[in-house]
Scaffold this active site. Structure first.
Site: not given
Ligand code: NAP
Length: 351
Positions: A13, A151, A178, A181-182, A207, A244, A330
């Site tokens: 992700g 974030c 925001q 990419s968030g 949040k 952000h 990120t």
């Molecule tokens: P993302 O791009 O959608 O990535 C999600 C990840 O979870 C992918 O690796 C996906 O794997 C995996 N996943 C989904 N369903 C799954 C399952 N059933 N079993 C195992 N793995 C699974 O999301 P992201 O933006 O990186 O965010 C990830 C987390 O960090 C979230 O909880 C989000 O709230 C938090 N977060 C994000 C940010 C940001 O700026 N993006 C900042 C702070 C916190 P596949 O590729 O194989 O589907």
């Protein structure tokens, strides 16, 4: 020193890719295992991932085969960095902690639990003292769960923490702008966000209105009790790739001046700087004096994306002061924050 083996959950992700990038050459930690959904499992990382960062996938990670979550029992890492989607993070992180791993998570599932530290290492490292209670309560023998914050509020909360070393925040009004990419990948559809602003991000305002008080709260007995000042938040998705930005007005219990707050922020250093943690920025808060800064395009990568950038610090005619705060969502807002948390845990002998 032999490096500590780490696993990345959700390695494919947006946050997972940052973990891979930032841990590819880490001085203490070594990526040993990558975990994602069944869609990715069984494939070499470079085939499973839709790599979106402007550096190459680290050579030694390219061909690491992604594991499914059904094989968590086979993990031989000490730390599980989680960038899992929150719809699945709850159970998977719990299982890893039960298996004895230190789970260092970005997901929101456990952030507000009273026995789970929600850490910004410069501000509330003392909250780690609840971990033995967490282990006892949840039946973890060696493992535990530590989280980093949402974030959107990480950056102004870091600044509030610095301000609270001298003064007391009494209330705040926050408006966020925001980056896309968030929302992870592919996130918001291009037809929705190009040339537009969307004044809604599901679950985000809640949040922003509650996590800062937990971070700025206190350990009472075996639990973390949130600070009680109110925050009113409005959140917006804007057509910016990374970064952000938030405008923040805040009240203080004491009388002071813009100059005094500015000096306090510029000189603020804390435990990660004293311990010289590898990912810690020299200065966690950077203050810009220009009227038109900070800007995501110009200021985002200051201190490798690990600092909060403050500008436009001035008197507020409604509350006491106002400022604009920027951060890399990120890096310091996600993967970089988790890595700093893990460095602190290691240095404190908890890993
Ligand atoms: P993302 O791009 O959608 O990535 C999600 C990840 O979870 C992918 O690796 C996906 O794997 C995996 N996943 C989904 N369903 C799954 C399952 N059933 N079993 C195992 N793995 C699974 O999301 P992201 O933006 O990186 O965010 C990830 C987390 O960090 C979230 O909880 C989000 O709230 C938090 N977060 C994000 C940010 C940001 O700026 N993006 C900042 C702070 C916190 P596949 O590729 O194989 O589907």
């Amino acid at each position: 020193m032999e490096k500590i083996k780490v696993a990345i959950l959700g390695a494919t992700g947006t946050v997972g890719q940052r973990f891979v990038q930032l841990l590819g050459n880490h001085v203490w930690f070594e990526i040993s295992e990558l975990v994602a959904s069944d869609r990715s499992a069984g494939k070499p990382y470079h085939e499973a991932v839709n790599w979106k960062l402007d550096t190459e996938i680290p050579q030694k990670i390219k061909n690491l085969v992604v594991k499914p979550t059904s094989e968590l029992k086979t993990l031989n890492s000490k730390i599980a960095f989680s960038g899992l989607d929150s719809t699945v993070a709850g159970e998977i992180e719990l299982e890893c902690a039960k298996l004895g791993l230190a789970v260092v998570s970005n997901a929101s599932n456990y952030r507000m639990e009273k026995d789970v530290p929600l850490i910004i290492p410069e501000i509330n490292s003392d909250h780690l003292s609840v971990l033995p209670f967490q282990q006892k309560k949840r039946g973890f023998k060696k493992g535990f769960i530590v989280t980093n914050s949402n974030c959107a509020m990480m950056f102004f909360t870091l600044v509030f923490g610095a301000i609270q070393t001298k003064f007391k925040i009494t209330k705040a009004i926050v408006t966020t702008m925001q980056a896309i990419s968030g929302a992870g990948y592919p996130g918001v559809a291009s037809m929705d966000i190009l040339g537009n602003v969307i004044p809604f991000i599901k679950g985000e305002a809640d949040k922003v209105e509650t996590e800062p008080q937990k971070i700025l709260g206190k350990v009472v007995g075996n639990e973390i009790v949130s600070a009680s000042f109110p925050i009113s938040a409005s959140v917006n998705r804007v057509p910016v790739f990374d970064g952000h930005l938030a405008t923040v007005s805040f009240g203080l219990e004491e009388k002071t001046s813009v100059a005094k707050i500015s000096t306090l922020l510029k000189n603020f250093v804390s435990l990660p700087q004293e311990l010289k943690l590898p990912t810690a920025p020299n200065f966690p808060v950077v203050v810009r004096e220009e009227a038109d800064r900070p800007q995501p395009r110009l200021d985002l990568n200051v201190n490798q994306g690990m600092s909060a950038i403050v500008g436009k610090l001035q008197i507020c005619p409604v509350l006491d002061f106002k400022m604009t705060v920027l951060g890399h969502n990120t890096i310091r807002g996600a993967a970089g924050a988790a890595i700093l948390n893990a460095e602190l845990l290691f240095k404190k002998g908890l890993i």
